[in-house]
Design an enzyme around this catalytic site. Structure first.
Site, PDB file in Angstrom:
ATOM      1  N   THR A  30     -11.739   2.362  -6.683  1.00 14.57           N
ATOM      2  CA  THR A  30     -12.129   3.005  -7.946  1.00 14.57           C
ATOM      3  C   THR A  30     -13.246   4.015  -7.642  1.00 14.57           C
ATOM      4  O   THR A  30     -14.417   3.747  -7.890  1.00 14.57           O
ATOM      5  CB  THR A  30     -12.618   1.951  -8.971  1.00 14.57           C
ATOM      6  OG1 THR A  30     -13.668   1.165  -8.366  1.00 14.57           O
ATOM      7  CG2 THR A  30     -11.507   1.025  -9.394  1.00 14.57           C
ATOM      8  N   PHE A  79     -32.192  -8.688   2.660  1.00 17.34           N
ATOM      9  CA  PHE A  79     -32.251  -7.338   2.080  1.00 17.34           C
ATOM     10  C   PHE A  79     -33.671  -6.796   1.991  1.00 17.34           C
ATOM     11  O   PHE A  79     -34.014  -6.029   1.106  1.00 17.34           O
ATOM     12  CB  PHE A  79     -31.511  -7.269   0.738  1.00 17.34           C
ATOM     13  CG  PHE A  79     -30.040  -7.106   0.960  1.00 17.34           C
ATOM     14  CD1 PHE A  79     -29.286  -8.157   1.435  1.00 17.34           C
ATOM     15  CD2 PHE A  79     -29.415  -5.884   0.768  1.00 17.34           C
ATOM     16  CE1 PHE A  79     -27.935  -8.005   1.714  1.00 17.34           C
ATOM     17  CE2 PHE A  79     -28.075  -5.720   1.043  1.00 17.34           C
ATOM     18  CZ  PHE A  79     -27.330  -6.792   1.515  1.00 17.34           C
ATOM     19  N   LEU A  80     -34.512  -7.258   2.918  1.00 12.54           N
ATOM     20  CA  LEU A  80     -35.875  -6.725   2.999  1.00 12.54           C
ATOM     21  C   LEU A  80     -36.079  -6.006   4.336  1.00 12.54           C
ATOM     22  O   LEU A  80     -37.200  -5.882   4.790  1.00 12.54           O
ATOM     23  CB  LEU A  80     -36.912  -7.849   2.841  1.00 12.54           C
ATOM     24  CG  LEU A  80     -37.049  -8.462   1.445  1.00 12.54           C
ATOM     25  CD1 LEU A  80     -38.139  -9.544   1.439  1.00 12.54           C
ATOM     26  CD2 LEU A  80     -37.382  -7.400   0.389  1.00 12.54           C
ATOM     27  N   CYS A 113     -20.053   1.028  -1.586  1.00 13.96           N
ATOM     28  CA  CYS A 113     -20.323   0.305  -2.840  1.00 13.96           C
ATOM     29  C   CYS A 113     -21.648   0.669  -3.512  1.00 13.96           C
ATOM     30  O   CYS A 113     -21.657   1.078  -4.673  1.00 13.96           O
ATOM     31  CB  CYS A 113     -20.286  -1.194  -2.584  1.00 13.96           C
ATOM     32  SG  CYS A 113     -18.634  -1.787  -2.243  1.00 13.96           S
ATOM     33  N   ARG A 133     -18.846   6.366   5.028  1.00 19.50           N
ATOM     34  CA  ARG A 133     -18.974   6.812   3.637  1.00 19.50           C
ATOM     35  C   ARG A 133     -20.405   6.631   3.132  1.00 19.50           C
ATOM     36  O   ARG A 133     -20.985   5.569   3.288  1.00 19.50           O
ATOM     37  CB  ARG A 133     -18.004   6.023   2.737  1.00 19.50           C
ATOM     38  CG  ARG A 133     -16.579   6.503   2.869  1.00 19.50           C
ATOM     39  CD  ARG A 133     -15.644   5.674   2.036  1.00 19.50           C
ATOM     40  NE  ARG A 133     -15.457   4.340   2.593  1.00 19.50           N
ATOM     41  CZ  ARG A 133     -14.740   3.380   2.004  1.00 19.50           C
ATOM     42  NH1 ARG A 133     -14.180   3.609   0.842  1.00 19.50           N
ATOM     43  NH2 ARG A 133     -14.605   2.205   2.574  1.00 19.50           N
ATOM     44  N   ARG A 162     -19.035  -8.321   2.282  1.00 27.78           N
ATOM     45  CA  ARG A 162     -19.684  -7.185   2.950  1.00 27.78           C
ATOM     46  C   ARG A 162     -18.789  -6.647   4.047  1.00 27.78           C
ATOM     47  O   ARG A 162     -18.105  -7.423   4.707  1.00 27.78           O
ATOM     48  CB  ARG A 162     -21.005  -7.637   3.600  1.00 27.78           C
ATOM     49  CG  ARG A 162     -22.068  -8.004   2.632  1.00 27.78           C
ATOM     50  CD  ARG A 162     -23.143  -8.819   3.304  1.00 27.78           C
ATOM     51  NE  ARG A 162     -22.638 -10.152   3.652  1.00 27.78           N
ATOM     52  CZ  ARG A 162     -23.355 -11.109   4.230  1.00 27.78           C
ATOM     53  NH1 ARG A 162     -24.610 -10.870   4.558  1.00 27.78           N
ATOM     54  NH2 ARG A 162     -22.848 -12.290   4.497  1.00 27.78           N
ATOM     55  N   ASP A 194       0.860  -1.180   0.000  1.00 26.13           N
ATOM     56  CA  ASP A 194       0.000   0.000   0.000  1.00 26.13           C
ATOM     57  C   ASP A 194       0.897   1.230   0.000  1.00 26.13           C
ATOM     58  O   ASP A 194       1.963   1.215   0.611  1.00 26.13           O
ATOM     59  CB  ASP A 194      -0.905  -0.002   1.247  1.00 26.13           C
ATOM     60  CG  ASP A 194      -2.076   0.952   1.101  1.00 26.13           C
ATOM     61  OD1 ASP A 194      -3.188   0.475   0.833  1.00 26.13           O
ATOM     62  OD2 ASP A 194      -1.862   2.178   1.216  1.00 26.13           O
ATOM     63  N   GLU A 230     -15.273  -8.873  -6.243  1.00 24.95           N
ATOM     64  CA  GLU A 230     -15.366  -9.199  -4.819  1.00 24.95           C
ATOM     65  C   GLU A 230     -16.776  -8.891  -4.305  1.00 24.95           C
ATOM     66  O   GLU A 230     -17.321  -7.838  -4.595  1.00 24.95           O
ATOM     67  CB  GLU A 230     -14.348  -8.327  -4.065  1.00 24.95           C
ATOM     68  CG  GLU A 230     -14.288  -8.598  -2.596  1.00 24.95           C
ATOM     69  CD  GLU A 230     -14.114 -10.077  -2.311  1.00 24.95           C
ATOM     70  OE1 GLU A 230     -13.072 -10.631  -2.660  1.00 24.95           O
ATOM     71  OE2 GLU A 230     -15.052 -10.686  -1.758  1.00 24.95           O
ATOM     72  N   PHE A 231     -17.356  -9.820  -3.546  1.00 23.46           N
ATOM     73  CA  PHE A 231     -18.732  -9.609  -3.067  1.00 23.46           C
ATOM     74  C   PHE A 231     -18.812  -9.516  -1.550  1.00 23.46           C
ATOM     75  O   PHE A 231     -19.900  -9.581  -0.989  1.00 23.46           O
ATOM     76  CB  PHE A 231     -19.634 -10.753  -3.554  1.00 23.46           C
ATOM     77  CG  PHE A 231     -19.707 -10.826  -5.052  1.00 23.46           C
ATOM     78  CD1 PHE A 231     -20.518  -9.951  -5.760  1.00 23.46           C
ATOM     79  CD2 PHE A 231     -18.949 -11.738  -5.759  1.00 23.46           C
ATOM     80  CE1 PHE A 231     -20.576  -9.995  -7.149  1.00 23.46           C
ATOM     81  CE2 PHE A 231     -18.997 -11.796  -7.148  1.00 23.46           C
ATOM     82  CZ  PHE A 231     -19.816 -10.917  -7.843  1.00 23.46           C
TER      83      PHE A 231
HETATM   84  C1  UDX Z   1     -22.317  -4.448  -0.374  1.00 21.96           C
HETATM   85  C2  UDX Z   1     -22.621  -5.838  -0.990  1.00 21.96           C
HETATM   86  O1  UDX Z   1     -23.507  -6.547  -0.129  1.00 21.96           O
HETATM   87  C3  UDX Z   1     -21.334  -6.613  -1.201  1.00 21.96           C
HETATM   88  O2  UDX Z   1     -21.631  -7.837  -1.852  1.00 21.96           O
HETATM   89  C4  UDX Z   1     -20.385  -5.772  -2.062  1.00 21.96           C
HETATM   90  O3  UDX Z   1     -19.155  -6.430  -2.225  1.00 21.96           O
HETATM   91  C5  UDX Z   1     -20.145  -4.426  -1.421  1.00 21.96           C
HETATM   92  O4  UDX Z   1     -21.396  -3.765  -1.208  1.00 21.96           O
HETATM   93  P1  UDX Z   1     -21.718  -3.488   2.031  1.00 21.96           P
HETATM   94  O5  UDX Z   1     -21.498  -2.175   1.377  1.00 21.96           O
HETATM   95  O6  UDX Z   1     -20.761  -3.951   3.067  1.00 21.96           O
HETATM   96  O7  UDX Z   1     -21.773  -4.651   0.932  1.00 21.96           O
HETATM   97  O8  UDX Z   1     -23.155  -3.403   2.715  1.00 21.96           O
HETATM   98  P2  UDX Z   1     -24.471  -4.311   2.771  1.00 21.96           P
HETATM   99  O9  UDX Z   1     -24.463  -5.139   3.975  1.00 21.96           O
HETATM  100  O10 UDX Z   1     -24.735  -4.966   1.486  1.00 21.96           O
HETATM  101  O11 UDX Z   1     -25.557  -3.141   2.981  1.00 21.96           O
HETATM  102  C6  UDX Z   1     -25.660  -2.066   2.041  1.00 21.96           C
HETATM  103  C7  UDX Z   1     -26.627  -1.022   2.539  1.00 21.96           C
HETATM  104  O12 UDX Z   1     -27.963  -1.484   2.480  1.00 21.96           O
HETATM  105  C8  UDX Z   1     -26.396  -0.585   3.982  1.00 21.96           C
HETATM  106  O13 UDX Z   1     -26.594   0.809   4.059  1.00 21.96           O
HETATM  107  C9  UDX Z   1     -27.455  -1.326   4.761  1.00 21.96           C
HETATM  108  O14 UDX Z   1     -27.826  -0.702   5.959  1.00 21.96           O
HETATM  109  C10 UDX Z   1     -28.605  -1.323   3.750  1.00 21.96           C
HETATM  110  N1  UDX Z   1     -29.540  -2.412   3.954  1.00 21.96           N
HETATM  111  C11 UDX Z   1     -29.158  -3.700   3.709  1.00 21.96           C
HETATM  112  C12 UDX Z   1     -30.844  -2.135   4.382  1.00 21.96           C
HETATM  113  O15 UDX Z   1     -31.204  -0.977   4.613  1.00 21.96           O
HETATM  114  N2  UDX Z   1     -31.716  -3.179   4.516  1.00 21.96           N
HETATM  115  C13 UDX Z   1     -31.375  -4.468   4.275  1.00 21.96           C
HETATM  116  O16 UDX Z   1     -32.231  -5.348   4.415  1.00 21.96           O
HETATM  117  C14 UDX Z   1     -30.057  -4.745   3.868  1.00 21.96           C
END
Ligand code: UDX
Length: 426
Positions: free
Chosen positions: A87, A245-246, A256, A322, A150, A31, A147-148
């Site tokens: 990015t 995610f509901l 992201c 962020r 969280r 880094d 990459e997926f």
């Molecule tokens: C996300 C993707 O899940 C991950 O696969 C990718 O690599 C990067 O982006 P992350 O940013 O860590 O991961 O957050 P995530 O847990 O997915 O939540 C994203 C946003 O959605 C958060 O602000 C979270 O609070 C919100 N969220 C998520 C909700 O409001 N309700 C939900 O049911 C799920």
């Protein structure tokens, strides 16, 4: 055992480097930030991430994980070189990939013959192919491996991925890259570079749509005086839809979803395709954040002005603010002349947030609630669920709570005489 170079010690780079060390490889992660590298070599993780520090320390001690400021050192003896560089969004919404090109130019001579360059950064469709051309090493291979993971679940997601996507023009190399992460070959899906790149954007946009959709349905529940929890249970039980995610809330944020949804719509527009659903999702997300501001304001009287904000990060389990809905909500409250006293278990100072004098961060949730006219729970930290509403009731000026994540025990707070407002809750 392979020698692996990981370029970029951000969230993805650190998780990748640690998991690859855990899988028995010898990893050097580089880094440009010297302070960060020193900290890492001392065994301190600069991000909040469950378990990761512990595992990272273990392999630092064993000696199979090292950090350096030299990309060349990371690359020179590596069989695989992972690009895990950020990015960020540009003014026009597209992702800025300049740093990837710069690094490729820097390392191209140093990569050993037969080495594989793995692009983990989220890059616009078509980028991996261009990077391959810039690398221009016919004795090396290039693959895309989005990459997926969280935030807050980095180690878990890296150890137990749902799938491993490899965009490649050589099936054998793609399979070898897959094997670095799993012995279950069924998890590895090989596609073209472009499909792999699009899978990342399409996945994030779909998840963002799902969250925004349920937030819209929650608004409808409020209009019809019915309960979102029952609706979510019923809808989510359909295996075609799924329960994840509901969870309704103040809208999605983080490093992201906002960046990737915007980049996807701009990328599509640039090739004459209109992604109306994703565009509507971005607009709806703004509206959902603002609706929480409206709920907070609806509980203030003309003489009251202090809001206790519980939670500043974009979700629980991280220190990342962020694109956090909480931060935007606080900014809007301050713009409207209100005083905000906030607590977050991982955000201990507000000096970087540029909020001004009417914003303060305190050391406990109870302290934030002292003399508050309304409490707003904006992030789903466990600490907040554990609060006793009767204790809180003695501290506040008015008993009103906006539960933007449906995180609290509604009955307990109503029982303690609080005016309770959730999202889509009766
Ligand atoms: C996300 C993707 O899940 C991950 O696969 C990718 O690599 C990067 O982006 P992350 O940013 O860590 O991961 O957050 P995530 O847990 O997915 O939540 C994203 C946003 O959605 C958060 O602000 C979270 O609070 C919100 N969220 C998520 C909700 O409001 N309700 C939900 O049911 C799920």
């Amino acid at each position: 055992m392979y020698r692996i170079g990981v370029i970029g010690a951000g969230f993805v780079g650190l998780a990748t480097a640690t998991v690859l060390a855990e899988r028995g490889h010898e990893v050097i992660c580089s880094d440009v930030q010297e302070k960060r590298v020193n900290q890492l070599n001392d065994g301190q993780l600069p991000i909040v991430e469950d378990e990761l520090e512990e595992v990272m320390r273990k392999f630092l001690k064993i000696g199979t994980l090292r950090f350096t400021t030299s990309n060349l050192l990371a690359v020179s003896s590596a069989d695989y070189v992972f690009l895990c560089l950020a990015t960020p969004s540009q003014v026009d919404g597209t992702a800025n990939v300049d740093v990837l090109y710069d690094v490729i130019k820097e390392i191209r001579e140093q990569m050993k013959p037969g080495a594989v360059l793995v692009v983990k950064s989220t890059v616009p469709i078509g980028t991996t192919r261009k990077l391959r051309d810039v690398l221009s090493r016919f004795d090396c291979s290039v693959v895309s491996n989005p990459e997926f993971l969280r935030e807050g679940r980095a180690l878990f997601d890296s150890r137990s991925p749902d799938r491993i996507i490899i965009g490649a023009d050589n099936l054998a190399i793609a399979r070898e890259v897959g094997k670095l992460f799993t012995s279950n070959t069924e998890l590895v899906q090989v596609s073209s570079y472009e499909s792999a790149e699009l899978i990342k954007y399409a996945s994030n946009a779909f998840l963002a749509m799902k969250v925004s959709y349920i937030n819209d349905i929650a608004a409808l529940c409020e209009a019809f005086d019915t309960d979102i929890a029952a609706v979510v249970q019923g809808v989510g039980s359909d295996t075609r839809i799924g329960r994840e995610f509901l969870n309704p809330g103040p809208g999605w944020g983080g490093s992201c979803f906002p960046k990737d949804t915007l980049a996807l719509t701009v990328m599509a527009e640039n090739v004459g395709v209109k992604l109306e659903l994703v565009e509507a999702t971005i607009r709806a997300n703004e509206r959902h954040r603002y609706s929480i501001v409206e709920k907070i304001k609806s509980r203030l009287t003309s003489t009251s002005s202090r809001v206790a904000v519980l939670g500043l990060t974009f979700k629980a389990g991280t220190s990342d603010v962020r694109e956090s809905p909480s931060i935007e909500i606080v900014q809007e409250l301050i713009r409207q002349g209100l005083e905000v006293v906030a607590f977050d278990p991982t955000v201990r100072t507000g000096s970087d947030l540029g909020m001004g004098k009417t914003f303060r961060i305190v050391d406990s949730p109870l302290e934030a609630c002292i003399s508050a006219d309304v409490i707003a729970v904006l992030t789903e930290w466990d600490d907040f669920r554990l609060l006793d509403p009767n204790d809180v009731g003695h501290l506040v000026r008015h008993r009103a709570v906006i539960d933007a994540r449906n995180h609290l025990d509604q009955d307990a707070w109503v029982g303690a005489d609080f005016d309770y407002v959730g999202v889509g809750r009766i």
